[in-house]
Scaffold this motif. Structure first.
Motif, PDB file in Angstrom:
ATOM      1  N   LEU A   6       0.632  -1.586   0.134  1.00  0.00           N
ATOM      2  CA  LEU A   6       0.184  -0.321   0.046  1.00  0.00           C
ATOM      3  C   LEU A   6       1.203   1.313   0.095  1.00  0.00           C
ATOM      4  O   LEU A   6       1.669   1.597   0.449  1.00  0.00           O
ATOM      5  CB  LEU A   6      -0.875  -0.387   0.998  1.00  0.00           C
ATOM      6  N   ALA A  70      -4.701  -1.428   4.926  1.00  0.00           N
ATOM      7  CA  ALA A  70      -3.205  -1.750   5.168  1.00  0.00           C
ATOM      8  C   ALA A  70      -3.668  -3.509   5.941  1.00  0.00           C
ATOM      9  O   ALA A  70      -3.503  -4.898   5.373  1.00  0.00           O
ATOM     10  CB  ALA A  70      -1.648  -1.701   5.974  1.00  0.00           C
ATOM     11  N   ILE A  77       2.876  -1.495   4.203  1.00  0.00           N
ATOM     12  CA  ILE A  77       3.100   0.132   3.648  1.00  0.00           C
ATOM     13  C   ILE A  77       4.422   0.311   3.330  1.00  0.00           C
ATOM     14  O   ILE A  77       5.651   0.895   3.959  1.00  0.00           O
ATOM     15  CB  ILE A  77       2.825   0.666   5.573  1.00  0.00           C
ATOM     16  N   CYS A  94       2.578   1.057  13.109  1.00  0.00           N
ATOM     17  CA  CYS A  94       2.878   0.069  12.338  1.00  0.00           C
ATOM     18  C   CYS A  94       3.857  -0.856  13.061  1.00  0.00           C
ATOM     19  O   CYS A  94       3.133  -2.221  12.997  1.00  0.00           O
ATOM     20  CB  CYS A  94       3.842   0.509  10.593  1.00  0.00           C
ATOM     21  N   VAL A  99       2.224  -4.721  11.194  1.00  0.00           N
ATOM     22  CA  VAL A  99       2.138  -4.201   9.769  1.00  0.00           C
ATOM     23  C   VAL A  99       3.527  -3.554   8.958  1.00  0.00           C
ATOM     24  O   VAL A  99       4.018  -3.060   9.645  1.00  0.00           O
ATOM     25  CB  VAL A  99       1.449  -2.630   9.564  1.00  0.00           C
TER      26      VAL A  99
END
Length: 155
Positions: A6, A70, A77, A94, A99
């Protein structure tokens, strides 16, 4: 291996990343605001999600929505350039939420945001740095003296 990215940015920045992803056979996710719904990066990505439907809101700085998308898509990301790429809190979020953040760790971003700390890190790594102060400047007269010294050393 990252399978989907993303890009938390728009325009040429997003397109450069998306083109590289296509060459590397990595799926892409775009985010956009209502104003950008027809933009090239939105049409080029394999998936696209609106993060603001308001015609007045053109900001891509929506960490909560970006993280939500995400996680929903299973994408890492890439912050692109600018604000989110320099945001230690976002990088930390994150990390905390599992993530992948494509960029420096939250700790490094935080340390590099403090210019005297960044200079120290660069010096310790043996990299050249421009002349400047070693400690934060507390008063204008001291800063002027330091600037004069730097100009003399550069000449």
């Amino acid at each position: 291996m990252i399978k989907k990215i993303l890009v938390a940015n728009r325009g040429e920045i997003a397109m450069r990343i998306f083109r590289t992803c296509r060459v590397m056979n990595i799926a892409t996710v775009a985010i956009y605001t209502r104003v950008d719904r027809g933009a090239l990066h939105v049409r080029y990505a394999e998936e696209a999600y609106c993060i603001s439907d308001s015609p007045e809101d053109t900001s891509y700085l929506k960490p909560e929505k970006i993280l939500e998308i995400a996680k929903k898509t299973g994408a890492a990301i890439h912050p692109g350039y600018g604000f989110l790429s320099e945001n230690a809190d976002f990088a930390r979020r994150c990390e905390e939420e599992g993530v992948i953040f494509i960029g420096p760790s939250a700790d490094i971003i935080a340390r590099m945001g403090i210019k005297t700390e960044a200079r120290k890190i660069m010096r310790e790594a043996g990299l050249p740095i421009v002349p400047g102060t070693e400690q934060p400047v507390q008063a204008l007269p001291k800063l002027k003296r330091q600037q004069q010294k730097s100009v003399i050393r550069l000449c």
